[in-house]
Scaffold this motif. Structure first.
Motif, PDB file in Angstrom:
ATOM      1  N   UNK C  67       0.821  -1.221   0.000  1.00  0.00           N
ATOM      2  CA  UNK C  67       0.000   0.000   0.000  1.00  0.00           C
ATOM      3  C   UNK C  67       0.851   1.266   0.000  1.00  0.00           C
ATOM      4  N   UNK C  68       1.869   1.272   0.862  1.00  0.00           N
ATOM      5  CA  UNK C  68       2.668   2.490   1.017  1.00  0.00           C
ATOM      6  C   UNK C  68       3.522   2.784  -0.206  1.00  0.00           C
ATOM      7  N   UNK C  69       3.599   1.803  -1.111  1.00  0.00           N
ATOM      8  CA  UNK C  69       4.442   1.958  -2.300  1.00  0.00           C
ATOM      9  C   UNK C  69       3.625   2.178  -3.567  1.00  0.00           C
ATOM     10  N   UNK C  73      -2.149   6.103  -5.108  1.00  0.00           N
ATOM     11  CA  UNK C  73      -2.794   6.421  -3.830  1.00  0.00           C
ATOM     12  C   UNK C  73      -3.724   7.618  -3.944  1.00  0.00           C
ATOM     13  N   UNK C  74      -3.304   8.585  -4.774  1.00  0.00           N
ATOM     14  CA  UNK C  74      -4.083   9.818  -4.828  1.00  0.00           C
ATOM     15  C   UNK C  74      -5.364   9.656  -5.614  1.00  0.00           C
ATOM     16  N   UNK C  79      -6.435   3.736   2.097  1.00  0.00           N
ATOM     17  CA  UNK C  79      -6.745   2.348   2.416  1.00  0.00           C
ATOM     18  C   UNK C  79      -5.989   1.947   3.664  1.00  0.00           C
ATOM     19  N   UNK C  81      -3.603  -0.084   5.995  1.00  0.00           N
ATOM     20  CA  UNK C  81      -2.334  -0.756   5.741  1.00  0.00           C
ATOM     21  C   UNK C  81      -2.423  -2.164   6.321  1.00  0.00           C
ATOM     22  N   UNK C  82      -2.068  -3.177   5.502  1.00  0.00           N
ATOM     23  CA  UNK C  82      -2.136  -4.567   5.956  1.00  0.00           C
ATOM     24  C   UNK C  82      -0.743  -4.972   6.465  1.00  0.00           C
ATOM     25  N   UNK C 115       8.924  -2.231  -2.802  1.00  0.00           N
ATOM     26  CA  UNK C 115       8.905  -2.570  -1.378  1.00  0.00           C
ATOM     27  C   UNK C 115      10.004  -3.579  -1.060  1.00  0.00           C
ATOM     28  N   UNK C 118      13.436  -2.147  -0.674  1.00  0.00           N
ATOM     29  CA  UNK C 118      13.708  -1.486   0.597  1.00  0.00           C
ATOM     30  C   UNK C 118      14.111  -2.488   1.672  1.00  0.00           C
TER      31      UNK C 118
END
Lengths: 315, 435, 177
Positions: C67-69, C73-74, C79, C81-82, C115, C118
């Protein structure tokens, strides 16, 4: 959700979802990932019209870990204490394309004024307004309590929290009373009667003037900073007497329940409301509050900014 | 016989009787059923009520000093628009109206504007500082013939100063209008102290800070046998003290503002300083006590405390904003809404509370006269059956800090006559006076 | 609405994918399975169980929330975060198999690659999807596919799994979204 101005803006499930999001973000940042691309290209302005290094740094770290561009705008005192400047500043930020403004301001309601005005269109995060509220602090406090004492549930049902000190002038207390009670905790406010607001009987909390009778029954003792200048306003006779009745020292700490924790939003007056031994004891989670602050503020920025403009305000 | 200047046909008098009112040469020429003569201007009054011209005992006209907020002329126009034929200009101008020179200037500006009478109020103390008495005698003997003295905005806090002032004005039958606010208990205060201030984190303004001064001053007035007037009463406790004082025969009168008859402290929840006012908005139960007290005569009059402020004084944080709200153009509508439409008062009582009694308290002899043949033609014609919506961009005042923006209010001021000349016709200001 | 895969079809597809993974990687010794929540995580757990029963050894299995990646998103409401759970053995030098339910634009997988980057440096990254419905917007292709489902863009593919939905089924709906 467009702004975070007061805990009253949140319902229980929204509050819990911020805490859950913070948990996941904490896990991500605990691991190898130090930087997430989530808010890349977003501009967040820290508008601090009042000194607060710790809150500003916390929001700055949160924004940077989400890859947002951060602009610090510190204008202590005079220039921003006049209203026309707040408007002019807001219009400047709008012209610069700020997606969110994190505002700390000495006037109660300043964040709401910014949000309700048509001076700018970005999201507004209240990082402490006068003696009104400090919602991100309450969320990080709830997060810390849940992490330590939450019995597996998502809320704080069954826990008792004492908030001790200058309730009258405390934005931390106002936000925490609303949030902790919403999450099911029983909140007791402990203070000399002079430092409790008239009208407090309408708050979802009980009141006590007797710290010693409260201590053995609570899971959390949250101490509030007492400002020395309150003495000149006759709120209490002197620091020694305040400390004697409302300070948390080792004797009082010895009466706490097994597993109960000590919190303080900082900055502390060691020796006034809290003794150095207590602040540095195993019960103290004060430095952890600071750590959790970054995750919770990441969650707040995520919830406010990660979504698209079209859907804002739905649900 | 020459035609009348104006004929208002079939208008209701305050007591409900219908009449034709003919105005000529500055007076009510005749008041009859079925006026037979000619008239230059004929006005249909069939849906309307005629009242003696409204008299405000508490107006801030800001001139000299803050002409950006209001001038005597712009305030006079706002007054005419609201149905007023007399205003009382408060002394907190810059320079303060504490000398004969300043009150004569304000009086002269009012005459030049020519839309209504402006009666200056003199400061009780020099510079409103509460220490030394101002030149009360000189102001009383000036062209402005000042009879009402007030440090409004500030309380005459020192009990000795208040005693001396009350005594001194007996020389010419004057009156001290007290702004009842204990200054020590209200340092930095922002709004009524109670449930709402506790939640909002705005510094509280306790009711007792007002009531303690009222209690002290009615006792002082009793002791020196002088006349006391309490400005803008806001609390149920204050009402009780006035009721007690009147029962004892103390020579005290009291006023209430339209906004304190309607608005409550929960409006501060928006942090919009348009609701920031001194004294502050109180609670629902205070509002009810004030309405009852106005109806039963414990509170003698309605006074607007019209307090214009420039935009920047309100477009800011609450605690930085100026205290005060506009009142002249909405006063009658608010009184109709809160007192008449609720059945608490009839139009006879409205005429007393907004014209006859304030004129008597202020000593304004050409105002507050009964609507009878031969009276000076200061009168207002209102249509209580119509509604209007307040628009802050359309107010006549130089300022726009009305708390009623967007409110639909009952009662439209249709026509105002000052000394027999229309200053307002069909809701439009006429081109007389200094325009 | 039409049923594209039955419960039995799904079961067979996952079994086949499991074998293919083992075949391609010459056993399970260096592989890590990462499911993309929500349904990809459940599919990963099933594949893990199948491989475990074939090989007789537990396969390191985790979840990777992307989700964070995301780069979209915009365009959607925020949503939740899982969880992201990386097995204790880590991904460094491993053969990571990303597992998702439906492969569509490829943007989810792009985000998953970001992701992963990282977290560490796997030896290889492979992709398994229960359904490939086409319409790729990025140069991404799956290594293991349960079923190719040619669809129109305005159709929507729904994967139902018993863990969440009470039954196993893949359906195609017309004109949704």
């Amino acid at each position: 959700m467009r702004h975070l101005l007061s805990i009253a803006d949140l319902n229980k499930s929204e509050a819990i979802s911020i805490l859950d999001t913070a948990s996941e973000l904490a896990r991500v940042s605990d691991g190898a990932v130090k930087k997430l691309p989530t808010l890349r290209g977003r501009t967040i302005v820290n508008l601090f019209a009042e000194d607060s290094t710790r809150t500003r740094i916390s929001f700055e770290a949160a924004a940077k870990r989400l890859s947002a561009d951060v602009i610090n705008f510190s204008a202590k005192g005079s220039s921003l204490s006049k209203g026309e400047s707040l408007k002019d500043t807001a219009m400047t930020l709008q012209a610069m394309g700020a997606d969110a403004v994190v505002i700390r301001h000495p006037a109660s309601g300043a964040a709401q004024r910014l949000a309700d005005s048509h001076w700018m269109s970005g999201s507004v995060v209240n990082a402490g307004d006068g003696t009104h509220e400090h919602p991100s602090q309450a969320l990080l406090d709830a997060f810390t309590i849940r992490k330590h004492l939450g019995m597996g549930g998502s809320d704080l049902t069954g826990l008792s929290v004492a908030i001790v000190g200058d309730i009258l002038h405390s934005r931390v207390a106002r936000s925490n009373v609303l949030l902790l009670s919403m999450l099911g905790a029983k909140v007791t406010l402990v203070a000399p009667p002079t430092l409790l607001p008239v009208g407090i009987d309408s708050w979802p909390a009980t009141v006590s003037y007797d710290f010693d009778s409260v201590i053995p029954h609570v899971d959390v003792v949250m101490m509030l900073r007492v400002q020395q200048e309150r003495m000149s306003d006759l709120f209490f006779p002197n620091a020694r007497e305040y400390s004697r009745y409302f300070g948390l020292n080792t004797d009082r700490m010895a009466c706490m329940k097994k597993g109960a924790i000590v919190m303080h939003p900082g900055p502390m007056n060691r020796g006034l409301e809290i003794s150095a031994e207590v602040a540095d004891s195993a019960r103290s989670v004060i430095t952890e509050q600071v750590t959790n602050g970054v995750s919770v503020r990441m969650a707040i920025l995520y919830v406010l900014l990660a979504g698209g403009a079209l859907e804002v305000g739905s649900n | 016989m020459k035609p009348a200047d104006y004929l208002i046909k079939g208008v209701s008098l305050p007591d409900g009787k219908k009449a034709d009112i003919a105005i000529s040469d500055g007076v009510i020429a005749s008041l009859s059923n079925g006026f037979k003569g000619e008239a230059n201007t004929i006005i249909d009054g069939s849906e309307c009520v005629a009242l003696p011209g409204l008299v405000d005992l508490h107006t801030h006209l800001r001139e000299p000093g803050r002409e950006d907020a209001e001038t005597v002329l712009s305030g006079s126009r706002a007054g005419a628009k609201g149905g007023f034929t007399a205003l009382s200009a408060m002394a907190n101008t810059s320079p303060v109206a504490d000398t004969a020179g300043v009150v004569e200037q304000v009086y002269r500006l009012g005459q030049e504007a020519g839309l209504l009478d402006v009666f200056p109020i003199g400061a009780v103390t020099q510079g409103l500082k509460g220490e030394a008495l101002s030149e009360i005698g000189a102001m009383a003997d000036s062209v402005a013939r000042v009879r009402v003295f007030s440090d409004d905005g500030n309380c005459v806090f020192d009990p000795l100063v208040m005693r001396r002032a009350l005594e001194y004005i007996k020389k010419f039958g004057g009156l001290i209008a007290q702004h009842a606010q204990d200054p020590r208990m209200t340092i930095g205060s922002q709004m009524n102290e109670g449930v709402v201030s506790a939640r909002l984190g705005l510094k509280g303004w306790p009711a007792v800070a007002e009531e303690a001064i009222i209690a002290r001053d009615v006792l002082l007035a009793d002791h020196v046998k002088s006349r006391l007037h309490i400005c803008h009463l806001t609390t149920a406790g204050g009402v009780e003290i006035i009721r007690w004082a009147k029962a004892r025969g103390i020579d005290v009168t009291a006023e209430v503002t339209p906004h304190h008859l309607l608005l409550t402290d929960d409006l501060a929840s928006s942090y919009d300083p348009v609701y920031k006012v001194n004294p502050p908005l109180r609670t629902e139960s205070d509002v009810h006590a004030l309405r009852e007290a106005l109806a039963d005569g414990t509170i003698d009059i309605v006074a607007t405390d019209h307090a214009p402020h420039p935009t920047e004084a309100k477009e800011c944080e609450w605690q930085e904003a100026a205290f005060g709200m506009l009142g002249l153009e909405t006063a009658l509508s608010i009184v109709q809404k809160t007192m008449v439409d609720t059945g608490l008062m009839n139009w006879v009582q409205v005429a007393e509370r907004m014209s006859i009694t304030p004129a008597r308290i202020g000593g304004y002899e050409s105002h507050g006269q009964a609507l009878v043949s031969g009276s000076i033609a200061n009168l207002v014609v209102i249509n209580p059956t119509q509604k209007w919506t307040v628009d802050r961009d359309l107010v006549v005042s130089n300022s726009s800090n009305t708390p009623y923006h967007g409110h639909e209010l009952p009662g439209v001021v249709a026509h105002t006559f000052y000394k027999g000349v229309a200053t307002l016709i069909n809701g439009n200001l006429t081109s007389i006076g200094g325009m | 609405m039409s049923v594209a895969l039955s419960a039995q079809d799904i079961n067979r597809a996952l079994t086949r994918i499991s074998h293919e993974i083992l075949e391609k990687n010459q056993g399970a010794t260096n592989i890590v399975l990462l499911g993309i929540p929500t349904r990809g995580a459940h599919i990963a757990a099933r594949i893990s169980a199948i491989i475990g029963s074939i090989e007789g050894a537990e396969v390191p299995t985790g979840t990777l929330d992307i989700t964070l990646f995301r780069d979209d998103l915009r365009m959607r409401p925020p949503r939740a975060i899982m969880p992201t759970k990386i097995p204790a053995s880590g991904i460094e030098g491993k053969d990571v198999i990303l597992i998702d339910d439906v492969l569509f634009s490829g943007r989810t997988i792009r985000a998953a690659l970001d992701a992963l980057g990282e977290i560490g440096r796997p030896r290889t990254v492979q992709l398994a999807a229960l359904v490939d419905r086409g319409h790729r917007e990025l140069p991404i292709k799956a290594d293991f596919i349960g079923k190719n489902l040619p669809t129109a863009k305005n159709q929507s593919v729904k994967v139902l799994l018993s863990e969440i939905d009470g039954r196993d089924e893949v359906t195609i709906e017309e004109g949704a979204e």
